[in-house]
Scaffold this motif. Structure first.
Motif, PDB file in Angstrom:
ATOM      1  N   ILE A  76       0.840  -1.204   0.000  1.00 40.41           N
ATOM      2  CA  ILE A  76       0.000   0.000   0.000  1.00 40.41           C
ATOM      3  C   ILE A  76       0.879   1.259   0.000  1.00 40.41           C
ATOM      4  O   ILE A  76       1.724   1.429   0.887  1.00 40.41           O
ATOM      5  N   LEU A  77       0.646   2.127  -0.978  1.00 40.58           N
ATOM      6  CA  LEU A  77       1.394   3.384  -1.092  1.00 40.58           C
ATOM      7  C   LEU A  77       0.643   4.547  -0.445  1.00 40.58           C
ATOM      8  O   LEU A  77       1.257   5.396   0.213  1.00 40.58           O
ATOM      9  N   MET A  96       2.007  -0.941   4.571  1.00 44.84           N
ATOM     10  CA  MET A  96       1.614  -2.322   4.878  1.00 44.84           C
ATOM     11  C   MET A  96       1.574  -3.138   3.591  1.00 44.84           C
ATOM     12  O   MET A  96       1.428  -2.603   2.487  1.00 44.84           O
ATOM     13  N   CYS A  97       1.722  -4.439   3.742  1.00 45.26           N
ATOM     14  CA  CYS A  97       1.731  -5.319   2.584  1.00 45.26           C
ATOM     15  C   CYS A  97       1.021  -6.619   2.937  1.00 45.26           C
ATOM     16  O   CYS A  97       0.799  -6.932   4.112  1.00 45.26           O
ATOM     17  N   ALA A  98       0.640  -7.357   1.907  1.00 46.66           N
ATOM     18  CA  ALA A  98       0.000  -8.656   2.109  1.00 46.66           C
ATOM     19  C   ALA A  98       0.357  -9.558   0.939  1.00 46.66           C
ATOM     20  O   ALA A  98       0.540  -9.086  -0.188  1.00 46.66           O
ATOM     21  N   GLY A  99       0.478 -10.839   1.228  1.00 47.24           N
ATOM     22  CA  GLY A  99       0.789 -11.823   0.201  1.00 47.24           C
ATOM     23  C   GLY A  99      -0.244 -12.926   0.213  1.00 47.24           C
ATOM     24  O   GLY A  99      -0.746 -13.304   1.289  1.00 47.24           O
TER      25      GLY A  99
ATOM     26  N   GLN B   4       3.277 -16.184   9.368  1.00 51.31           N
ATOM     27  CA  GLN B   4       2.948 -16.482   7.971  1.00 51.31           C
ATOM     28  C   GLN B   4       1.461 -16.422   7.725  1.00 51.31           C
ATOM     29  O   GLN B   4       1.039 -16.212   6.605  1.00 51.31           O
ATOM     30  N   LYS B   5       0.665 -16.623   8.758  1.00 52.01           N
ATOM     31  CA  LYS B   5      -0.777 -16.654   8.543  1.00 52.01           C
ATOM     32  C   LYS B   5      -1.432 -15.297   8.684  1.00 52.01           C
ATOM     33  O   LYS B   5      -2.615 -15.148   8.424  1.00 52.01           O
ATOM     34  N   SER B   6      -0.659 -14.311   9.125  1.00 53.22           N
ATOM     35  CA  SER B   6      -1.218 -12.964   9.219  1.00 53.22           C
ATOM     36  C   SER B   6      -1.628 -12.506   7.829  1.00 53.22           C
ATOM     37  O   SER B   6      -0.880 -12.655   6.873  1.00 53.22           O
ATOM     38  N   PRO B   7      -2.854 -11.939   7.689  1.00 54.20           N
ATOM     39  CA  PRO B   7      -3.269 -11.528   6.346  1.00 54.20           C
ATOM     40  C   PRO B   7      -2.499 -10.319   5.834  1.00 54.20           C
ATOM     41  O   PRO B   7      -2.475 -10.068   4.645  1.00 54.20           O
ATOM     42  N   ALA B   8      -1.897  -9.549   6.707  1.00 52.44           N
ATOM     43  CA  ALA B   8      -1.174  -8.343   6.288  1.00 52.44           C
ATOM     44  C   ALA B   8      -0.198  -7.961   7.387  1.00 52.44           C
ATOM     45  O   ALA B   8      -0.376  -8.336   8.548  1.00 52.44           O
TER      46      ALA B   8
END
Lengths: 159, 159
Positions: A76-77, A96-99, B4-8
């Motif tokens: 997120i920018l 923040m980021c998410a994969g 690893q299971k955190s969504p973000a």
């Protein structure tokens, strides 16, 4: 794409992708406020896509979905989108980021529930044989030669 | 990796990768001020790597190189690194990006010639059978099972 040989460019100078979505209604309207600049394509990259994506207020990134083969990632920018996964909603902030690991079965999308634009970087690879699933909606997709054809889950058309 | 299971997560909360570099000297010293947070790995992604990378003043991103199979991409978040390609140096600013197509033969790296930190997002895929080439330096690499072994171009060790 012009400027393919330029060693670098301003991301905002990349023209937003002309095709807004392949979704049928009522899903197409939900992504009307989504604008994708295909940054990787602008440099001729083919192994993954990387977009600068803007979500105007009220827009969603996609119908909530998961992929069988393709990993996805967002950073997120600007702005504060809501990430929705099987675990529920999480408000994100810049930095923040998410994969989203292929094959996890956990579905995701972003919603802009604020009054300000959201800007983020999204990355997805192009592994062959990928299938996307949409747990919340009567939507299914078959991709043939890069063309997405959307149907209801029984295979019939939304028209 | 925990969480690893955190969504973000906050990208800055991902701990910088412990192994600084596999380069031999004198190249290892050139990347001493480089710090990589492996954001994609933090979510278990495997099809591509995406890092939040910091270059302290004087640091370079890598020895100038090109890849045979793997595409690369950078998006500048903060600071003004110098991108060096076969076309020469270009000063980048936040919001600029660059892509490096596999097989182009055009080599690249970033240098932080300023007094302030540089922060950027970098993406690279993990296509098998990749070879990296280093046109400016007496450096060659063989990757076996993910382990990088660096030699001189004649195959001898730098030690």
């Amino acid at each position: 794409m012009s400027n393919q040989k330029s060693p670098a460019r301003r991301a905002l100078d990349v023209i937003p992708h002309a095709k807004q979505t392949s979704y049928p209604e009522p899903f197409a309207s939900l992504v009307r406020g989504r604008e994708k600049r295909r940054l990787g394509d602008a440099f001729g990259l083919s192994n993954f896509g990387v977009n600068l994506t803007r979500l105007k207020p009220g827009a969603i990134s996609s119908v909530r979905h998961n992929h069988s083969k393709q990993d996805e990632f967002v950073y997120i920018l600007e702005g504060s989108p809501t990430l929705v996964t099987d675990a529920g909603p999480t408000e994100l902030q810049p930095g923040m980021c998410a994969g989203f690991k292929a094959g996890s079965g956990d579905s995701h999308h972003l919603k802009n529930e604020t009054a300000a634009d959201v800007w983020y970087i999204e990355v997805g690879d192009r592994s062959a044989g990928d299938q996307a699933s949409y747990p919340d909606d009567d939507l299914a997709v078959v991709v043939t030669d890069g063309v997405h054809v959307f149907t209801r889950k029984d295979g019939s058309s939304h028209e």
